[in-house]
Design an enzyme around this catalytic site. Structure first.
Site, PDB file in Angstrom:
ATOM      1  N   ASP A  67      -6.769  -3.188  10.488  1.00 50.30           N
ATOM      2  CA  ASP A  67      -5.608  -2.327  10.716  1.00 50.30           C
ATOM      3  C   ASP A  67      -5.591  -1.973  12.207  1.00 50.30           C
ATOM      4  OD1 ASP A  67      -3.412  -0.717  10.192  1.00 50.30           O
ATOM      5  OD2 ASP A  67      -4.478   0.670   8.876  1.00 50.30           O
ATOM      6  N   CYS A  76       0.827  -1.213   0.000  1.00 53.72           N
ATOM      7  CA  CYS A  76       0.000   0.000   0.000  1.00 53.72           C
ATOM      8  C   CYS A  76       0.859   1.261   0.000  1.00 53.72           C
ATOM      9  CB  CYS A  76      -0.927  -0.015   1.215  1.00 53.72           C
ATOM     10  SG  CYS A  76      -2.312   1.107   1.025  1.00 53.72           S
TER      11      CYS A  76
HETATM   12  O1  LIG Z   1      -0.789   4.876   4.244  1.00 47.63           O
HETATM   13  C1  LIG Z   1      -1.304   5.940   4.613  1.00 47.63           C
HETATM   14  O2  LIG Z   1      -0.676   6.987   4.679  1.00 47.63           O
HETATM   15  C2  LIG Z   1      -2.749   5.975   4.998  1.00 47.63           C
HETATM   16  C3  LIG Z   1      -3.309   7.175   5.396  1.00 47.63           C
HETATM   17  C4  LIG Z   1      -4.628   7.229   5.753  1.00 47.63           C
HETATM   18  C5  LIG Z   1      -5.394   6.098   5.730  1.00 47.63           C
HETATM   19  C6  LIG Z   1      -4.843   4.877   5.349  1.00 47.63           C
HETATM   20  C7  LIG Z   1      -3.515   4.809   4.999  1.00 47.63           C
HETATM   21  N1  LIG Z   1      -2.940   3.604   4.656  1.00 47.63           N
HETATM   22  C8  LIG Z   1      -3.747   2.435   4.671  1.00 47.63           C
HETATM   23  C9  LIG Z   1      -3.174   1.123   4.396  1.00 47.63           C
HETATM   24  O3  LIG Z   1      -3.800   0.299   3.728  1.00 47.63           O
HETATM   25  C10 LIG Z   1      -1.927   0.717   5.090  1.00 47.63           C
HETATM   26  O4  LIG Z   1      -1.316  -0.257   4.329  1.00 47.63           O
HETATM   27  C11 LIG Z   1      -2.277   0.197   6.447  1.00 47.63           C
HETATM   28  O5  LIG Z   1      -2.783   1.268   7.212  1.00 47.63           O
HETATM   29  C12 LIG Z   1      -1.054  -0.385   7.157  1.00 47.63           C
HETATM   30  O6  LIG Z   1      -0.057   0.580   7.278  1.00 47.63           O
HETATM   31  P1  LIG Z   1       1.337   0.198   7.971  1.00 47.63           P
HETATM   32  O7  LIG Z   1       1.046  -0.031   9.409  1.00 47.63           O
HETATM   33  O8  LIG Z   1       2.202   1.389   7.743  1.00 47.63           O
HETATM   34  O9  LIG Z   1       1.844  -1.006   7.255  1.00 47.63           O
END
Ligand SMILES: O=C(O)c1ccccc1NCC(=O)[C@H](O)[C@H](O)COP(=O)(O)O
Length: 208
Positions: free
Chosen positions: A127, A9
């Site tokens: 999440d 992502c």
């Molecule tokens: O990635 C971002 O900046 C974000 C911002 C606002 C809402 C969602 C967002 N990302 C969503 C995703 O699908 C991420 O992959 C998920 O939150 C996991 O993130 P991480 O903990 O950094 O792998």
């Protein structure tokens, strides 16, 4: 064990989309939330989609969007799947005639069985709940909160990286895993080495 799907992502560059696909990602996520350091415009997202091989799913991510934002984005960019990461109701998520994922930010009090009943168990992306932050936090949650009958149907996200993804796949057995900050060099810039190691971790766990 079934093959666990992988979504990378927060892709902001066509070269990162190509790199994730070449490393074996099944899907990439494009963030349309303006407050995210990984936000892309619909036009930039279209460039990224054009760089993807046809077998990779492009997921468009929104946080409590106006209906017009989703419609404008869909008109500019060939998204395969929508992902809603805010408090969107099922009727709103379904209003665009597209398949969608609904993110649920999991805290100690979250009722995942109720979320599955509301949106459909096959639509949930789980999440971490971090107050004041919508996603991409790098934080994980207590996987034991996932009901056993849901585990194999969900997309597991939140703080996953090459070091912990094998344990996550073995412990939860999700349909797919999703990573963003754990496979980056910096916000919005993915690391080829981290993406490769992450997907290798998933494949090793799939082999048992
Ligand atoms: O990635 C971002 O900046 C974000 C911002 C606002 C809402 C969602 C967002 N990302 C969503 C995703 O699908 C991420 O992959 C998920 O939150 C996991 O993130 P991480 O903990 O950094 O792998």
């Amino acid at each position: 064990m079934a093959r666990t799907r992988v979504k990378i992502c927060g892709i902001t560059r066509p070269e990162d989309g190509r790199m994730a696909a070449a490393a074996g990602a099944d899907a990439i996520g494009l963030v349309f939330h303006p407050d995210s350091p990984r936000a892309v415009s619909p036009e930039r997202a279209a460039e990224i989609c054009a760089a993807l091989p046809p077998f990779v799913t492009a997921v468009g991510l929104f946080v409590d969007p106006a209906r017009e934002q989703v419609e404008r984005t869909l008109a500019a960019c060939p998204l395969d799947l929508l992902q809603f990461h805010g408090g969107e109701a099922p009727e709103f998520c379904a209003a665009f005639g597209r398949r969608y994922l609904k993110a649920v930010r999991v805290g100690a009090e979250t009722d995942l069985a109720a979320a599955a009943a509301r949106y459909g168990a096959d639509r949930l992306l789980l999440d971490a709940y971090v107050p004041g932050q919508a996603g991409g936090t790098g934080r994980s949650f207590n996987w034991a909160l996932i009901p056993a009958d849901l585990a194999s149907r969900v997309v597991l996200a939140g703080g996953l990286d090459a070091e912990n993804v094998g344990e996550a796949v073995r412990a939860v057995g999700p349909y797919a895993v999703d990573a963003s900050s754990g496979v980056e060099e910096g916000p919005g810039v993915k690391s080829a080495a981290r993406v490769k190691a992450f997907i290798q971790g998933v494949r090793d766990a799939d082999r048992g």
